[in-house]
Design a protein around this motif. Structure first.
Motif, short mmCIF file in Angstrom:
data_model
loop_
_atom_site.label_atom_id
_atom_site.label_comp_id
_atom_site.label_asym_id
_atom_site.label_seq_id
_atom_site.Cartn_x
_atom_site.Cartn_y
_atom_site.Cartn_z
N LYS A 198 0.83 -1.21 0.00
CA LYS A 198 0.00 0.00 0.00
C LYS A 198 0.86 1.25 0.00
CE LYS A 198 -4.11 -1.94 2.23
NZ LYS A 198 -5.02 -1.87 3.40
N ASN A 201 2.16 1.77 -3.53
CA ASN A 201 1.13 2.42 -4.37
C ASN A 201 0.98 3.89 -4.02
OD1 ASN A 201 0.33 0.38 -6.10
ND2 ASN A 201 -1.23 -0.41 -4.73
N GLY A 202 1.05 4.20 -2.73
CA GLY A 202 0.91 5.58 -2.31
C GLY A 202 2.08 6.45 -2.72
N SER A 203 3.29 5.87 -2.73
CA SER A 203 4.50 6.63 -3.04
C SER A 203 4.76 6.74 -4.54
CB SER A 203 5.71 6.00 -2.36
OG SER A 203 5.54 5.94 -0.96
N TYR A 204 4.55 5.63 -5.26
CA TYR A 204 4.91 5.58 -6.69
C TYR A 204 3.70 5.61 -7.61
CZ TYR A 204 9.56 4.27 -5.02
OH TYR A 204 10.78 4.25 -4.39
N GLY A 205 2.51 5.37 -7.05
CA GLY A 205 1.31 5.35 -7.88
C GLY A 205 0.89 3.93 -8.22
N ALA A 206 -0.41 3.76 -8.52
CA ALA A 206 -0.97 2.44 -8.79
C ALA A 206 -0.36 1.81 -10.04
CB ALA A 206 -2.48 2.53 -8.92
N THR A 207 -0.03 2.63 -11.03
CA THR A 207 0.55 2.09 -12.27
C THR A 207 1.89 1.43 -11.99
OG1 THR A 207 -0.57 3.78 -13.60
CG2 THR A 207 1.33 2.65 -14.60
N ALA A 208 2.71 2.08 -11.19
CA ALA A 208 4.01 1.51 -10.83
C ALA A 208 3.82 0.23 -10.03
CB ALA A 208 4.84 2.52 -10.05
N GLY A 209 2.81 0.23 -9.14
CA GLY A 209 2.51 -0.97 -8.37
C GLY A 209 2.12 -2.13 -9.27
N ASP A 210 1.31 -1.84 -10.29
CA ASP A 210 0.91 -2.88 -11.26
C ASP A 210 2.12 -3.39 -12.04
OD1 ASP A 210 -1.69 -2.69 -10.47
OD2 ASP A 210 -2.36 -1.50 -12.19
#
Length: 572
Positions: A198, A201-210
């Motif tokens: 989480k 996702n908060g630091s890099y964004g959901a796209t980076a998490g994906d």
């Protein structure tokens, strides 16, 4: 872009599948019938429109279903068969979400309503009565297929949309199939869990998490030669491996470093749990659960990212479950016993209070340490009932002392985080004290510093406790967060210095820290209790620092009620 391409490919695959199904005049039907004449008759009725697979009993039918479930449109199932009848067939496929998704039409010569109801309860979708009417059989099959569209779409929804890996349910199904097909093979499970996903996702964004998840999926697929890979949860993966005697620790740690080093996000931490030589008689979910149990063993450990499931972990799990199941009976039988550890005045060295501590004494004489059962009950919520049980026992004890005309000394009781977050806790505790007709001040409430971390909710609850007359003690100060905000905002009357600080009091820095804590507390008009005092040197230093009260083995261990009462009566 990669995610969009994967998504587009997945949607195109679904569309192609549906087109193929709608254009395919020869859908497959499985006939499970022990009577050869009936099998041949049904095959002849259906062969013009469908490809027909046949099985002569339920056991063979289950094997055929497991092998061809992606292609099958419907199953025609006889009820009365040897080896595995229709009822057992239906029961066994209910535990598998993929197999049970294939519609089953039951064939029976019985007109009894009980037969129909039982089959419906077990998941059958329709009935055909013997002897067979070809038009009715074809009509029933056609209706079922239209409602379902096509079983082949399952091939498209078996895979996770983002990573392309098996979904959890598909993983369970294929793992069970592998266990049956490769009975002689040794299987291992490796599970992976992204730490603080989480936060990523908060630091890099959901796209980076994906992108990270897709990278991991590809990496794991590249490593697994014989086995399965699944996206088990949002940020979790599971790999089933066979064809090798064991998971080599050095190799897996090398792979872990390589995967982390080449990840699209820097400094990502992925924890791994390994369960070798799996017990194939267990549900696949339980097998994976053992891998995740191994991961729990390294939470908070920054030196290792991989943990192996061991027999000790299994014994601990069994023990925890036993403690959970024994709880209600132990409460009803009063197996939980309250011990009292005296608190001594630094100036007079007389007992000025005590802390209530719980022990579990089994009927066979076994004593279970609170360090074993309290963490279990904190996790499952049973600690709330245990907190109240201890509080009631202490109030009853104080009530007996008062009726005997004895002087009351404060006996503090611990309140867990779970209890503090229950809105009814204050009201219930107030009712208990009023029912015992004792002063609120003789049962102070102890809150650990982690429980007392400041928030508006905690402030409202603690203020409500104080308004009713309770005294609040901050317990274990110095063992964790040591929140100065909580000291400033919450209405504590006493601060208890944790043993972890007292252990260093004889060292120069440790002495300065304890002295500053005592000065801070006194400056906030709070009394100070030092916990875990074990020798005369520590006691003398605390006396020089003007500490108010000492609690620890130097003066006394915790005692059962009768022994504590004798000690207290002698000194008061």
């Amino acid at each position: 872009m990669k995610k969009m391409n994967n998504h587009r490919q997945r949607e195109e695959m679904k569309e192609d599948t549906l087109k193929k199904v709608s254009n395919d005049a020869k859908r497959k039907v499985l006939v499970v019938e022990d009577n050869q004449l009936n099998r041949e008759m049904l095959a002849e009725i259906l062969s013009d429109r469908y490809q027909v697979l046949t099985a002569c009993d339920g056991e063979e039918g289950l094997r055929c279903l497991a092998e061809h479930y992606q292609e099958l449109s419907v199953v025609l199932l006889d009820v009365c068969m040897p080896i595995c009848d229709g009822y057992e067939f239906l029961e066994r496929i209910q535990g598998d979400s993929l197999l049970s998704s294939i519609p089953v039409i039951v064939m029976t010569a019985s007109s009894r309503q009980e037969t129909e109801l039982k089959c419906l309860e077990l998941g059958a979708v329709d009935f055909v009565i013997k002897p067979y009417n070809p038009q009715i059989v074809l009509g029933r099959i056609n209706s079922v297929i239209k409602l379902r569209e096509s079983a082949r779409i399952l091939a498209a929804v078996e895979h996770d949309e983002l990573t392309g890996l098996y979904t959890r349910q598909a993983f369970f199904h294929h793992a069970k199939t592998l266990f049956k097909l490769k009975k002689e093979e040794d299987f291992h499970v490796v599970v992976a869990d992204v730490k603080d996903f989480k936060l990523i996702n908060g630091s890099y964004g959901a796209t980076a998490g994906d992108q990270l998840l897709c990278y991991m999926a590809k990496a794991y697929q590249g490593l697994i030669r014989h086995g399965l890979v699944s996206r088990y949860g949002s940020d979790q993966f599971a790999c089933l491996v066979y064809g090798q005697p064991e998971i080599d620790k050095d190799k897996i740690e090398t792979y872990i470093r390589e995967i982390a080093d080449h990840a699209p996000i820097p400094n990502v931490t992925i924890n791994y749990g390994v369960y070798m030589h799996v017990d194939k008689t267990l549900p696949v979910s339980a097998i994976c659960g053992r891998g995740f149990m191994a991961i729990k063993n390294i939470r908070g450990n920054y030196e290792s990212n991989v943990s192996y499931y061991t027999a000790e972990m299994r014994e601990k799990q069994i023990r925890s479950r036993q403690l959970e199941s024994d709880f209600e009976g132990a409460v009803a039988n009063r197996e939980f016993v309250v011990y009292y550890q005296p608190k001594y005045s630094v100036g007079t060295e007389k007992i000025v209070g005590a802390e209530a501590l719980v022990r579990w004494q089994k009927p066979d004489g076994e004593i279970i340490s609170p360090g074993e059962f309290i963490p279990v009950y904190e996790r499952n919520g049973q600690i709330v009932k245990l907190d109240e049980y201890v509080f009631r026992r202490v109030c009853c004890y104080q009530r007996r002392r008062m009726l005997q005309g004895k002087e009351l000394i404060p006996i503090s009781v611990n309140l867990s985080r779970a209890s503090l977050h229950r809105s009814a806790t204050v009201m219930r505790y107030v009712e208990i004290v009023k029912g015992a007709e004792i002063p609120f001040s003789c049962v102070p409430i102890e809150l650990t510093e982690t429980v007392a971390l400041y928030s508006d909710r905690i402030r409202r609850i603690t203020e409500a406790l104080v308004r009713t007359g309770f005294l609040l003690h901050m317990d274990d100060f110095g063992s964790g967060y040591s929140s100065l905000t909580s000291l400033n905002e919450l209405p504590f009357s006493t601060l208890k210095i944790d043993k972890k600080l007292i252990d260093y009091i004889e060292q120069p820095k440790g002495k300065k820290v304890v002295q500053q804590v005592i000065s801070l507390a006194h400056g906030l008009d709070m009394k100070v209790v030092a916990e875990g005092v074990e020798n005369s040197e520590q006691a003398q230093l605390l006396k020089e620092m003007t500490c108010d009260v000492i609690q620890g083995f130097y003066y006394s261990r915790p005692h059962p009620e009768e022994q504590f009462t004798a000690m207290a009566d002698q000194e008061i």
